[in-house]
Design a protein around this motif. Structure first.
Motif, short mmCIF file in Angstrom:
data_model
loop_
_atom_site.label_atom_id
_atom_site.label_comp_id
_atom_site.label_asym_id
_atom_site.label_seq_id
_atom_site.Cartn_x
_atom_site.Cartn_y
_atom_site.Cartn_z
N PHE A 1 2.28 84.96 103.13
CA PHE A 1 1.72 83.83 102.32
C PHE A 1 1.36 82.77 102.77
CE2 PHE A 1 5.66 85.45 99.51
CZ PHE A 1 5.09 86.84 99.23
N ILE A 2 1.41 82.35 104.14
CA ILE A 2 1.13 81.04 104.81
C ILE A 2 -0.30 81.32 105.42
CG2 ILE A 2 1.78 79.42 106.51
CD1 ILE A 2 3.94 80.16 104.37
N GLU A 3 -1.20 80.47 104.76
CA GLU A 3 -2.69 80.13 105.13
C GLU A 3 -2.65 79.51 106.19
OE1 GLU A 3 -6.26 78.50 103.05
OE2 GLU A 3 -5.12 80.06 101.82
N LYS A 4 -2.02 78.28 106.66
CA LYS A 4 -1.76 77.54 107.70
C LYS A 4 -0.86 76.53 107.79
CE LYS A 4 -5.24 74.24 105.92
NZ LYS A 4 -6.65 73.42 106.18
N ILE A 5 -0.36 75.96 108.69
CA ILE A 5 0.58 74.95 108.68
C ILE A 5 -0.15 73.40 109.65
CG2 ILE A 5 2.56 76.46 108.70
CD1 ILE A 5 3.21 75.89 111.47
N ASN A 6 0.39 72.44 109.44
CA ASN A 6 0.01 71.30 110.25
C ASN A 6 1.37 70.73 110.86
OD1 ASN A 6 -1.28 69.22 111.40
ND2 ASN A 6 -1.52 68.03 109.51
N GLY A 7 1.81 70.97 112.04
CA GLY A 7 2.97 70.22 112.42
C GLY A 7 3.76 71.32 113.16
N CYS A 8 5.16 71.20 113.38
CA CYS A 8 5.86 71.85 114.07
C CYS A 8 6.42 73.20 113.14
CB CYS A 8 7.10 71.13 114.31
SG CYS A 8 8.29 72.03 115.30
N TYR A 9 6.02 74.36 113.80
CA TYR A 9 6.50 75.68 113.02
C TYR A 9 8.02 75.66 112.90
CZ TYR A 9 7.87 80.56 113.09
OH TYR A 9 8.25 81.86 112.52
N TYR A 10 8.78 75.28 114.10
CA TYR A 10 10.13 75.42 113.83
C TYR A 10 10.79 74.47 113.09
CZ TYR A 10 9.20 78.34 118.19
OH TYR A 10 8.62 79.33 118.98
N ASN A 11 10.05 73.47 112.92
CA ASN A 11 10.72 72.62 111.58
C ASN A 11 10.76 73.31 110.30
OD1 ASN A 11 11.46 70.08 110.14
ND2 ASN A 11 9.13 70.01 109.41
N VAL A 12 9.85 74.10 110.10
CA VAL A 12 9.65 74.99 108.87
C VAL A 12 10.80 75.94 108.89
CG1 VAL A 12 8.36 76.48 107.19
CG2 VAL A 12 7.29 74.55 108.85
N VAL A 13 11.21 76.36 110.06
CA VAL A 13 12.30 77.57 110.25
C VAL A 13 13.40 76.71 110.03
CG1 VAL A 13 13.24 79.36 111.79
CG2 VAL A 13 10.74 78.91 111.64
N GLY A 14 13.57 75.46 110.30
CA GLY A 14 14.99 74.97 110.28
C GLY A 14 15.53 73.94 111.30
N LEU A 15 14.84 74.04 112.49
CA LEU A 15 15.48 73.12 113.47
C LEU A 15 14.11 72.71 114.51
CD1 LEU A 15 17.91 71.80 114.64
CD2 LEU A 15 18.24 73.91 116.10
N PRO A 16 13.60 71.51 114.29
CA PRO A 16 12.21 71.07 115.04
C PRO A 16 12.71 71.09 116.62
CG PRO A 16 13.05 69.57 113.58
CD PRO A 16 13.84 70.61 113.46
N LEU A 17 12.35 72.08 117.39
CA LEU A 17 12.91 72.08 118.60
C LEU A 17 12.26 71.09 119.70
CD1 LEU A 17 13.03 75.96 119.51
CD2 LEU A 17 15.06 74.48 118.70
N ASN A 18 10.86 70.58 119.43
CA ASN A 18 10.50 69.84 120.50
C ASN A 18 11.22 68.52 120.17
OD1 ASN A 18 8.17 67.42 120.54
ND2 ASN A 18 7.92 68.97 122.04
N ARG A 19 11.27 68.06 118.93
CA ARG A 19 12.09 66.65 118.49
C ARG A 19 13.47 66.67 119.03
NH1 ARG A 19 12.64 62.23 119.76
NH2 ARG A 19 13.14 60.68 118.47
N LEU A 20 14.30 67.95 118.87
CA LEU A 20 15.51 67.98 119.09
C LEU A 20 15.83 67.68 120.64
CD1 LEU A 20 18.66 68.53 118.84
CD2 LEU A 20 18.04 70.90 118.82
#
Length: 191
Positions: free
Chosen positions: A161-180
């Motif tokens: 369903f996802i056409e595109k994302i702008n930002g961290c993919y892992y954030n959408v999954v539930g835990l933004p790894l880069n920032r963590l």
């Protein structure tokens, strides 16, 4: 230093495992209903994450690093948490169809040895393609939407369903790894 993930989320467990496999799971019993949403997504997810981290901190002792997170979906000025039933899941997915929404995750890292706490929030924009009612109903039948904010999992069957994302993919999954990872490094903790 022992690392604790204050979550029962399988997705967060899998994501944290990409950074370190040396952690234990202690799900938080924090009552999320004690935090009211006042229109500011960043502040809301940070408050939820802090509540989770502090609740677990009250139950453990010693040199511990507690990681807590909470994720919400925000679309058309509406907060979208986990759907209560299939009808609500359908309505959520219908509103996401052919739209761009925002996914916010709060992150808290609490070092019990130093009493230092870092908190932040990450936002990612997600664009859904146009969905038919049949596509939505078929997806709901998988039961996948029922335990996810916004009624979808980007890492699962909703990926199509996802056409595109702008930002961290892992954030959408539930835990933004880069920032963590950056927050852990800021604390001087070596994983």
């Amino acid at each position: 230093m022992d690392i604790i993930l204050a979550s029962s989320s399988q997705r967060r467990r899998e994501l944290l495992n990409l950074i370190t496999n040396k952690f234990e799971i202690i799900p938080s019993n924090f009552d999320e209903s004690t935090v009211s949403f006042e229109g500011k997504c960043r502040e809301y997810v940070i408050k939820l994450s802090k509540g989770k981290a502090l609740e677990v901190a009250d139950r453990v002792k010693g040199e511990k690093l507690i990681i807590a997170s909470d994720t919400i979906v925000f679309n058309n000025e509406n907060l979208m948490l986990k759907p209560k039933d299939e009808k609500e899941a359908f309505n959520m997915l219908k509103s996401l169809s052919d739209n761009t929404h925002k996914v916010y995750s709060g992150i808290v890292v609490l070092n019990l040895e130093t009493n230092e706490m870092l908190s932040d929030a990450v936002c990612t924009e997600v664009k859904f393609s146009k969905l038919t009612d049949d596509q939505i109903l078929e997806y709901i039948q998988t039961k996948e939407p029922m335990d996810k904010s916004g009624a979808y999992g980007i890492q699962g069957k909703a990926a199509v369903f996802i056409e595109k994302i702008n930002g961290c993919y892992y954030n959408v999954v539930g835990l933004p790894l880069n920032r963590l990872n950056s927050m852990i490094n800021e604390m001087g903790v070596n994983l």
